[in-house]
Each structure stands twice: as structure tokens, then as C-alpha cells.
Design a protein around this motif. Structure first.
Motif, PDB file in Angstrom:
ATOM      1  N   GLY A 149       0.803  -1.218   0.000  1.00 28.87           N
ATOM      2  CA  GLY A 149       0.000   0.000   0.000  1.00 28.87           C
ATOM      3  C   GLY A 149       0.832   1.261   0.000  1.00 28.87           C
ATOM      4  N   GLY A 150       2.126   1.134   0.299  1.00 25.70           N
ATOM      5  CA  GLY A 150       3.011   2.292   0.325  1.00 25.70           C
ATOM      6  C   GLY A 150       3.401   2.743  -1.070  1.00 25.70           C
ATOM      7  N   VAL A 151       3.725   4.032  -1.192  1.00 27.92           N
ATOM      8  CA  VAL A 151       4.133   4.616  -2.473  1.00 27.92           C
ATOM      9  C   VAL A 151       5.629   4.912  -2.423  1.00 27.92           C
ATOM     10  N   PHE A 152       6.329   4.495  -3.463  1.00 25.86           N
ATOM     11  CA  PHE A 152       7.780   4.640  -3.503  1.00 25.86           C
ATOM     12  C   PHE A 152       8.227   5.227  -4.837  1.00 25.86           C
ATOM     13  N   SER A 153       9.382   5.880  -4.814  1.00 29.17           N
ATOM     14  CA  SER A 153      10.014   6.360  -6.045  1.00 29.17           C
ATOM     15  C   SER A 153      10.996   5.309  -6.537  1.00 29.17           C
ATOM     16  N   GLY A 154      11.104   5.189  -7.853  1.00 28.79           N
ATOM     17  CA  GLY A 154      12.042   4.247  -8.434  1.00 28.79           C
ATOM     18  C   GLY A 154      12.276   4.581  -9.899  1.00 28.79           C
ATOM     19  N   PHE A 155      12.864   3.649 -10.603  1.00 27.56           N
ATOM     20  CA  PHE A 155      13.071   3.834 -12.036  1.00 27.56           C
ATOM     21  C   PHE A 155      12.787   2.518 -12.746  1.00 27.56           C
ATOM     22  N   ILE A 156      12.432   2.619 -14.014  1.00 28.45           N
ATOM     23  CA  ILE A 156      12.115   1.428 -14.800  1.00 28.45           C
ATOM     24  C   ILE A 156      13.406   0.687 -15.120  1.00 28.45           C
ATOM     25  N   SER A 157      13.508  -0.551 -14.636  1.00 27.99           N
ATOM     26  CA  SER A 157      14.733  -1.325 -14.787  1.00 27.99           C
ATOM     27  C   SER A 157      14.624  -2.405 -15.860  1.00 27.99           C
ATOM     28  N   GLY A 158      13.429  -2.617 -16.377  1.00 30.85           N
ATOM     29  CA  GLY A 158      13.235  -3.607 -17.433  1.00 30.85           C
ATOM     30  C   GLY A 158      11.866  -3.439 -18.061  1.00 30.85           C
ATOM     31  N   VAL A 159      11.775  -3.660 -19.362  1.00 28.11           N
ATOM     32  CA  VAL A 159      10.505  -3.515 -20.081  1.00 28.11           C
ATOM     33  C   VAL A 159      10.249  -4.783 -20.878  1.00 28.11           C
TER      34      VAL A 159
END
Length: 251
Positions: A149-159
Motif C-alpha cells: 500500500g506504500g508509495v515509492f520512487s524508483g526507475f524502470i529497470s526492465g521492459v
């Protein structure tokens, strides 16, 4: 060559290329890309892709050098002693230092044994790495169970065709499944490693920063599922995972 070719297909849309020549790829060819990508959003993904393109390290009875370190001569050695290859090196050094040199008989004996030592050490190292990876993945899932339920920042590491993976600041990785992207119909652009909205043109690319909400953490599959967070929601600082919780034996 095939791995480097696939790597260049991955790097091309990002504006990078591994240069080679008739003698093959050299360490500095990869170093040039690493330097060019340093500090950019896609840096971690590019560095990981380059690492995966290399052969798995192995122990060998011959002096083959070290590609990553660009060293012609390299010998595995750590202190304090932690691995069997260290003991082998210690034993050879001790014998040479005590006697001044190896006798022809001892040299032949070492030649006979060293092949088996190298093969066995390589096999056990791979098994240990797999065990460590599995246990770390499990601990990451257990950790994220407390943050569903928590919101976090990140980056796309795979598509992929079924969604994209997001890596948080603490190295936890989860999947944003394409079924959760309900604002458009997204198609997978394999050449540019991106998901593109058919009507809106909205694009999710490797290295893009995103905010995600944790949906579930499944111990059985070691899978962490996420979805894109609603705009304007403040993200939780992911922090750094306690290594004593995720590394068996503290190692």
C-alpha cells in the motif's frame, strides 16, 4: 559475439554502442559506455546489461588474466581466508617459499590436482550464488510485506510485453503488470525497449523515473507486484536495506 550483439540492440535506442574490432571487444570498449552513461537515469540498467553480457567468471588452472580488471595476470586471493581457492593458493605459495621451488614431481602432482580444484570451485561458487540470490529475494519480499500500500520512487529497470519492472532506491524490484495500465492500450516496442500507448502516445522507457504503489508481496513466488501511483502522492523514502537481514551469515 552474440551477447555483445544483443547488448548493442539494447544500447542502440539509448544512444550507446559497444565498439569492437577484429580482435574482439576489449575492456575499454565497455568502459567508454560506462563513462558516457555515468550519472544518467539509465546508468544502473545499462551497467547491469553490460555485466550480464559478460561470461560468468570461473576458476581455471591456467593464467588467463581478468577481463573486467583489464589485467593480463590475475590470481584469486582474499584475506582472511574464505574460499577453497584461497587455500590452494596458500598451499602453493607456502611450498614454494619453504623449498625455494617445486620439484618436477610436485609440479606434475599440482598440475594433476589443479584442474579438479578449479572445476569443483567454479561449480560450488555458482551454487552458492544461486542460494544467496534466492535468500536475498525472499528477504526483500518479507521486507516489502510491511509496506504493501506504500508509495515509492524508483526507475524502470526492465521492459517486457507484459509490463515493466521498477527498481526502488533500496534495490527492491517489482513488476507493474500491463493490465494495471488502464488509461490506454499499450504495445511493446522491442527495438526501443518501451511500452507505448496506442492512443495517447504515453511511453514508458528503460530508466524512466516513476512512482509506484506496492500491491502485494508473495513469498511463494518471490514476486512483488506494483502499480503506478496516482499523481501528487508523496512517496515513502525506501531507505537502505539492513544487510544483516538480507545477507546470510552477514557475508
Amino acid at each position: 559475439p552474440e551477447k555483445i550483439s544483443n547488448l548493442n540492440k539494447f544500447l542502440g535506442p539509448l544512444g550507446y554502442h559497444i565498439r569492437g574490432d577484429r580482435e574482439g571487444v576489449k575492456p575499454w570498449h565497455l568502459q567508454q559506455v560506462a563513462q558516457a552513461v555515468a550519472g544518467k537515469p539509465e546508468a544502473r540498467a545499462v551497467n547491469m546489461a553490460m555485466l550480464r553480457s559478460l561470461k560468468h567468471a570461473r576458476y581455471a588452472p591456467q593464467s588467463l588474466g581478468h577481463f573486467g580488471l583489464a589485467k593480463q595476470y590475475y590470481c584469486h586471493f582474499t584475506s582472511p581466508i574464505r574460499r577453497y581457492p584461497d587455500l590452494v593458493v596458500h598451499r602453493v605459495l607456502r611450498e614454494v617459499m619453504e623449498k625455494g621451488a617445486l620439484s618436477p614431481r610436485r609440479y606434475r602432482r599440482w598440475q594433476e590436482m589443479i584442474h579438479a580444484y578449479a572445476q569443483r570451485s567454479s561449480e560450488r561458487e555458482r551454487a552458492a550464488e544461486e542460494a544467496e540470490r534466492d535468500s536475498v529475494d525472499m528477504k526483500k519480499v518479507e521486507y516489502m510485506e510491511r509496506h504493501v500500500g506504500g508509495v515509492f520512487s524508483g526507475f524502470i529497470s526492465g521492459v517486457t510485453a507484459y509490463g515493466f519492472y521498477v527498481e526502488l532506491e533500496n534495490t527492491v524490484e517489482g513488476l507493474v503488470h500491463i493490465s494495471t495500465l488502464t488509461d490506454d492500450y499499450y504495445r511493446f516496442d522491442e527495438e526501443h525497449l518501451s511500452l507505448v500507448g496506442q492512443h495517447t502516445g504515453r511511453t514508458f522507457r528503460l530508466g524512466d523515473p516513476v512512482q509506484v504503489r506496492v500491491l502485494r508481496a508473495d513469498r511463494a513466488t518471490r514476486q512483488i507486484d506494483m502499480e503506478l501511483a496516482q499523481p501528487g502522492i508523496k512517496a515513502i523514502h525506501a531507505g537502505k536495506l539492513d544487510s544483516s537481514l538480507i545477507a546470510p551469515g552477514g557475508g
